[in-house]
Design an enzyme around this catalytic site. Structure first.
Site, mmCIF file in Angstrom:
data_model
loop_
_atom_site.group_PDB
_atom_site.id
_atom_site.type_symbol
_atom_site.label_atom_id
_atom_site.label_comp_id
_atom_site.label_asym_id
_atom_site.label_seq_id
_atom_site.Cartn_x
_atom_site.Cartn_y
_atom_site.Cartn_z
ATOM 1 N N HIS A 39 0.835 -1.212 0.000
ATOM 2 C CA HIS A 39 0.000 0.000 0.000
ATOM 3 C C HIS A 39 0.863 1.252 0.000
ATOM 4 C CE1 HIS A 39 0.252 0.850 4.396
ATOM 5 N NE2 HIS A 39 0.195 -0.462 4.554
ATOM 6 N N ASP A 60 6.265 0.512 6.582
ATOM 7 C CA ASP A 60 4.811 0.393 6.390
ATOM 8 C C ASP A 60 4.296 1.512 5.515
ATOM 9 O OD1 ASP A 60 2.196 -0.362 6.624
ATOM 10 O OD2 ASP A 60 1.931 0.389 8.654
ATOM 11 N N GLU A 96 -4.848 1.864 2.551
ATOM 12 C CA GLU A 96 -4.971 0.694 3.430
ATOM 13 C C GLU A 96 -5.163 1.136 4.875
ATOM 14 O OE1 GLU A 96 -3.710 -2.393 6.267
ATOM 15 O OE2 GLU A 96 -2.742 -0.486 5.943
ATOM 16 N N GLU A 97 -4.464 2.206 5.260
ATOM 17 C CA GLU A 97 -4.411 2.557 6.685
ATOM 18 C C GLU A 97 -5.729 3.013 7.274
ATOM 19 O OE1 GLU A 97 -2.130 1.703 8.432
ATOM 20 O OE2 GLU A 97 -0.207 1.801 7.402
ATOM 21 N N ASP A 150 3.284 -6.478 3.354
ATOM 22 C CA ASP A 150 2.887 -5.396 4.268
ATOM 23 C C ASP A 150 3.211 -5.767 5.716
ATOM 24 O OD1 ASP A 150 1.824 -3.060 5.268
ATOM 25 O OD2 ASP A 150 -0.263 -3.734 5.157
ATOM 26 N N HIS A 183 3.659 2.660 12.452
ATOM 27 C CA HIS A 183 2.771 3.808 12.717
ATOM 28 C C HIS A 183 3.376 4.877 13.630
ATOM 29 C CE1 HIS A 183 -1.067 1.191 11.822
ATOM 30 N NE2 HIS A 183 -0.195 1.198 10.841
HETATM 31 ZN ZN LIG Z 1 0.731 -1.427 6.300
#
Ligand SMILES: [Zn+2]
Length: 458
Positions: free
Chosen positions: A280, A292, A326-327, A354, A424
């Site tokens: 993503h 990520d 995606e998030e 991912d 994140h």
């Molecule tokens: Zn991810």
């Protein structure tokens, strides 16, 4: 020397030199190329440093779309195109304050907090309230409205450190972040503070998506660093009257236009059968989204580039897909599956990376028993490259929507021990990515795609 000359001639004449190659030989060529002349790290460095954070709807996301389109065009893929998709548009706002106001022990203290994605803000007036700590929704419900009304609920159940698979530990804790605001609001809470989904004790918080439900009051949600979650919990044991001040300025804006970015190399024999590799393109706004999921996007592009550079001409069509959103919405993955159905495309398999750009362990699978056993029969070819774990269930979030079309879903499975210290957070930057580990991941995916392309699932 003569052998080299012959292969150059064959390459130039467009003959597939890999038709007669052994599988061992082709897979070795893939790894050789990825590790000695690979482009994975260079591409990821460029995406991280020159584009940076790319949350859905942001200028960074729009720049990342153009970046990946140009990248795949420059690499000479057969076709590169954009799939329009509307995405949620949430902005964090400038200031985020989380402050203990009146501790007898430490007085006033600013805490490391960050808004959860999708949260409303408190506005300039902020929220000051007492705190109730809970470890589970059951504990919250048992306390009831009387204890929760007007309070900030502090969800403080850690990821279980005893679990070897950190994704399982994450799954065991993440409902607090996703649904905490809904459950707390049902009992009259004014905000939630959620212990960060981090596997260690860190000084920085981890953001991530949260949800609201219809007919339940919207209350702000923030994450607190694991270090400060420990501190807050310790203080609360002795100081039940502790007051906390929260101030955030995030906003939920109108949905914004965006895109999935797709590049493909068309197959020779069965061009209508598609194998997808993807990651993503969107990332959280706190850092560069290196692990990520910049890593997954770059590895997917690299799979196609590796095939081209070693002169492997696939039988089937191989597609690299950079999914958007995606998030905080999964709109890109949903749109991709919708279009695949509408265009009556036949997808044989979809592979997503991912789980970070770490060293290979294997692949997860969400497929029929027959397909699983075919893939496991290739284990002797893949094991020399540290790909030995083919036992876990799962595919990937973005490819998930393809499941109703009977597509075999596969996830690249790297080592998971360090992922949840950067996931994140402000720390998900290019310097946390090891060049060699990233390259091994690209080659691992290419090796599996090669085998699926060559043998299919018959
Ligand atoms: Zn991810």
């Amino acid at each position: 020397m003569r052998k080299k000359l012959l292969s150059v001639v064959l390459l130039l004449s467009g003959v597939n030199t890999y038709a007669q190659q052994t599988d061992e030989g082709t897979i070795k060529s893939i790894f050789d190329q990825a590790l000695s002349k690979g482009k994975s790290y260079e591409m990821l460095h460029d995406l991280c440093v020159n584009i940076g954070p790319r949350l859905s709807g942001s200028p960074g996301a729009a720049a990342a779309v153009e970046w990946s389109r140009h990248k795949m065009e420059d690499l000479g893929f057969d076709s590169v195109w954009l799939q329009p998709v509307m995405v949620p548009h949430w902005v964090r706002g400038e200031q985020e304050i989380g402050r203990i106001l009146n501790s007898k022990k430490i007085g006033t203290k600013d805490m490391a907090i960050t808004s959860l994605g999708g949260s409303i803000g408190t506005g300039a007036e902020g929220i000051a309230a007492g705190i109730v700590e809970v470890k589970s929704f059951d504990e919250l419900k048992a306390l009831g409205t009387k204890a929760i009304q007007g309070k900030i609920v502090f969800f403080n159940r850690p990821m279980d450190p005893a679990k070897i698979n950190t994704f399982a530990a994450y799954s065991g804790a993440v409902e607090q972040r996703g649904n905490g605001a809904i459950e707390a609001a049902k009992l009259g809470a004014v905000a939630v503070i959620v212990r960060s989904m981090g596997s260690g004790l860190e000084e920085y918080p981890h953001t991530g998506g949260m949800r609201y439900a219809t007919n339940i009051k919207l209350i702000p949600g923030v994450a607190i660093s694991t270090q400060h979650a420990e501190l807050l919990s310790k203080l609360l044991k002795e100081e039940k009257e502790l007051q906390f001040y929260l101030e955030t300025h995030c906003q939920i804006l109108e949905d914004a236009p965006s895109f999935n970015v797709v590049g493909e190399i068309r197959g020779g024999e069965y061009k209508d059968e598609i194998i997808v590799v993807g990651g993503h393109l969107d990332s959280w706004d706190l850092a560069q989204g290196a692990h990520d999921d910049g890593a997954g996007c770059i590895q997917s592009i690299e799979v196609l580039r590796l095939f081209k550079s070693i002169g492997y001409k696939p039988k089937r069509t191989i597609r690299a897909v950079m999914f958007m959103n995606e998030e905080n919405g999964l709109r890109g993955g949903t749109k991709y599956a919708e279009l695949a159905k509408q265009n009556k495309e036949k997808h044989l398999a979809a592979i997503e990376s991912d789980r970070g750009g770490f060293a290979p362990r294997g692949f997860t699978m969400s497929a029929s028993d027959k397909i699983k056993s075919i893939i496991r029969s290739w284990k002797p070819l893949l094991e020399p490259y540290d790909l030995w774990d083919f036992n876990q269930e799962g595919g990937g979030a973005d490819i998930g929507p393809l499941t109703t079309q009977g597509v075999a879903l596969i996830g690249y499975l790297p080592d998971s021990q360090r992922y949840f210290s950067v996931h994140h957070t402000s720390e998900d930057t290019i310097d946390k990515v090891d060049k060699r580990e990233l390259e091994l991941g690209s080659a691992s995916m290419a090796a599996l795609v090669y085998l699926i392309d060559k043998y299919g699932f018959k």
